[in-house]
Enzyme design. Structure first.
Site, PDB file in Angstrom:
ATOM      1  N   ASP A   1      60.136 102.777  18.251  1.00 29.89           N
ATOM      2  CA  ASP A   1      60.587 101.761  17.947  1.00 29.89           C
ATOM      3  C   ASP A   1      61.141 101.892  16.407  1.00 29.89           C
ATOM      4  OD1 ASP A   1      58.422 101.190  16.809  1.00 29.89           O
ATOM      5  OD2 ASP A   1      57.596  99.184  17.653  1.00 29.89           O
ATOM      6  N   SER A   2      61.150 103.123  15.851  1.00 29.04           N
ATOM      7  CA  SER A   2      61.550 103.006  14.502  1.00 29.04           C
ATOM      8  C   SER A   2      63.542 103.330  14.709  1.00 29.04           C
ATOM      9  CB  SER A   2      61.325 104.677  14.050  1.00 29.04           C
ATOM     10  OG  SER A   2      61.111 104.880  14.522  1.00 29.04           O
TER      11      SER A   2
ATOM     12  N   ASP B   1      57.873 103.988  22.992  1.00 31.22           N
ATOM     13  CA  ASP B   1      57.697 102.756  22.442  1.00 31.22           C
ATOM     14  C   ASP B   1      57.636 101.086  22.750  1.00 31.22           C
ATOM     15  OD1 ASP B   1      55.036 103.388  20.043  1.00 31.22           O
ATOM     16  OD2 ASP B   1      57.567 103.551  18.368  1.00 31.22           O
TER      17      ASP B   1
ATOM     18  N   LYS C   1      53.571 104.091  24.584  1.00 29.35           N
ATOM     19  CA  LYS C   1      52.604 103.748  23.395  1.00 29.35           C
ATOM     20  C   LYS C   1      52.702 102.541  22.804  1.00 29.35           C
ATOM     21  CE  LYS C   1      53.874 105.352  19.091  1.00 29.35           C
ATOM     22  NZ  LYS C   1      54.124 104.284  17.915  1.00 29.35           N
TER      23      LYS C   1
ATOM     24  N   GLU D   1      50.424 100.174  19.721  1.00 25.80           N
ATOM     25  CA  GLU D   1      50.199 100.259  18.395  1.00 25.80           C
ATOM     26  C   GLU D   1      49.081  99.008  19.139  1.00 25.80           C
ATOM     27  OE1 GLU D   1      52.864  98.933  15.198  1.00 25.80           O
ATOM     28  OE2 GLU D   1      54.211 100.397  15.560  1.00 25.80           O
TER      29      GLU D   1
ATOM     30  N   GLU E   1      48.313 106.630  11.083  1.00 25.63           N
ATOM     31  CA  GLU E   1      49.987 106.721  10.882  1.00 25.63           C
ATOM     32  C   GLU E   1      49.140 106.095   9.505  1.00 25.63           C
ATOM     33  OE1 GLU E   1      53.325 104.675  11.937  1.00 25.63           O
ATOM     34  OE2 GLU E   1      54.446 104.846   9.983  1.00 25.63           O
TER      35      GLU E   1
HETATM   36  O1  KIV Z   1      58.369 104.408  16.545  1.00 29.89           O
HETATM   37  C1  KIV Z   1      57.732 105.388  15.880  1.00 29.89           C
HETATM   38  O2  KIV Z   1      59.247 106.289  15.444  1.00 29.89           O
HETATM   39  C2  KIV Z   1      56.564 105.330  15.110  1.00 29.89           C
HETATM   40  C3  KIV Z   1      56.294 106.726  14.415  1.00 29.89           C
HETATM   41  C4  KIV Z   1      56.320 106.894  13.509  1.00 29.89           C
HETATM   42  C5  KIV Z   1      55.130 107.341  15.480  1.00 29.89           C
HETATM   43  O3  KIV Z   1      56.390 105.360  16.217  1.00 29.89           O
END
Ligand code: KIV
Length: 258
Positions: free
Chosen positions: A31-32, A70, A100, A102, A170
């Site tokens: 989600d970056s 994510d 994924k 958090e 992280e």
């Molecule tokens: O959103 C993302 O790119 C991430 C990575 C930095 C692990 O969660």
């Protein structure tokens, strides 16, 4: 394979093809996306539909590479039912293999258990969890106090017990990340968590040098694509303005010579 796992983010088909060709083991549609592709100032505005849209493009280029997506902010925190519905939608529509999420508190572990029971592979994410950036007071290294380190050890064990197949760590001190990695049977994938993790993940645009102003300590740039791309754009503009592109070699004659 007793070798560190190589993971990288991707958000579209071109980069997915590149990572697949480059031998990356795991592609994360992070989600970056919000920051590196959509120009948002955190991961918080990212939606399930954004993730599905980009993950679909990634799976078209990923070949047989394992793809994890994510779950964005508030797509799994409100209730287990909503988490199941959103994770199911992501898997069905994007064609990815896993999600994924958090955090590692009791509620998150309950959600992980429900997803895993439904047959959805889940990856955890501990340490700096960007969806909680405001609660954490910024993007800073976590686990530096005894209390926080103890919480992270506990949450890593709880996530493993809940059924995650791996955990992203992280921004953790290297010794803590190594200790957590050694204590678990599932692999850890580090970003800013030192060499003691079972694998590493980087945001593709950062690793390939598209963001020259982003220079955190953990980041190593493996290419300088901003410079190369900027040079290309400038040369293109110069040649169009100067009239040297397109020339004969890049134009179609009225009669096909072949
Ligand atoms: O959103 C993302 O790119 C991430 C990575 C930095 C692990 O969660």
């Amino acid at each position: 394979r007793e070798q560190p796992i190589v993971a990288m983010t991707a958000y579209d088909v071109q980069f997915a093809r590149l990572l697949e060709e480059g031998g990356v083991d795991l592609i994360l549609v992070g989600d970056s996306l919000g920051q590196v592709v959509l120009g948002q100032d955190s991961t918080i505005p990212v939606t399930v539909d954004d993730m599905i849209h980009h993950a679909r493009a990634v799976t078209r280029g990923a070949g047989s590479t394992f793809v994890v997506v994510d779950m964005p902010f508030l797509s799994y925190q409100v209730s287990t039912e909503e988490a199941l519905r959103n994770a199911g939608r992501i898997l069905k529509k994007a064609g990815v293999q896993a999600v994924k999420l958090e955090g590692g508190d009791a509620r998150t572990c309950e959600t992980v258990r429900a997803l895993v029971t439904a047959g959805i592979p889940v990856m955890g994410h501990l340490g700096l969890t960007p969806q909680s950036v405001h609660a954490l007071g910024g993007y800073r290294v976590q686990g530096r106090t005894d209390e926080d380190a103890a919480r992270l050890r506990r949450e890593a064990r709880a996530l493993e017990e809940a059924g995650v197949f791996g955990i992203v760590l992280e921004l953790l001190p290297a010794d803590l990340a190594e200790e957590i990695s050694t204590s678990l049977t599932v692999p850890t994938i580090g970003i800013g968590a030192g060499p003691g993790c079972d694998g590493q993940v980087l945001v593709v645009y950062d690793a390939l040098g598209f963001n020259p102003d982003f220079t955190p300590r953990f980041l190593k740039r493996f290419a300088e694509l901003h410079e190369a791309a900027l040079d290309g754009v400038r040369r293109y503009a110069e040649e169009v303005r100067g009239g040297s592109y397109p020339d004969q070699d890049h134009s179609f004659p009225s009669i096909d010579p072949t």
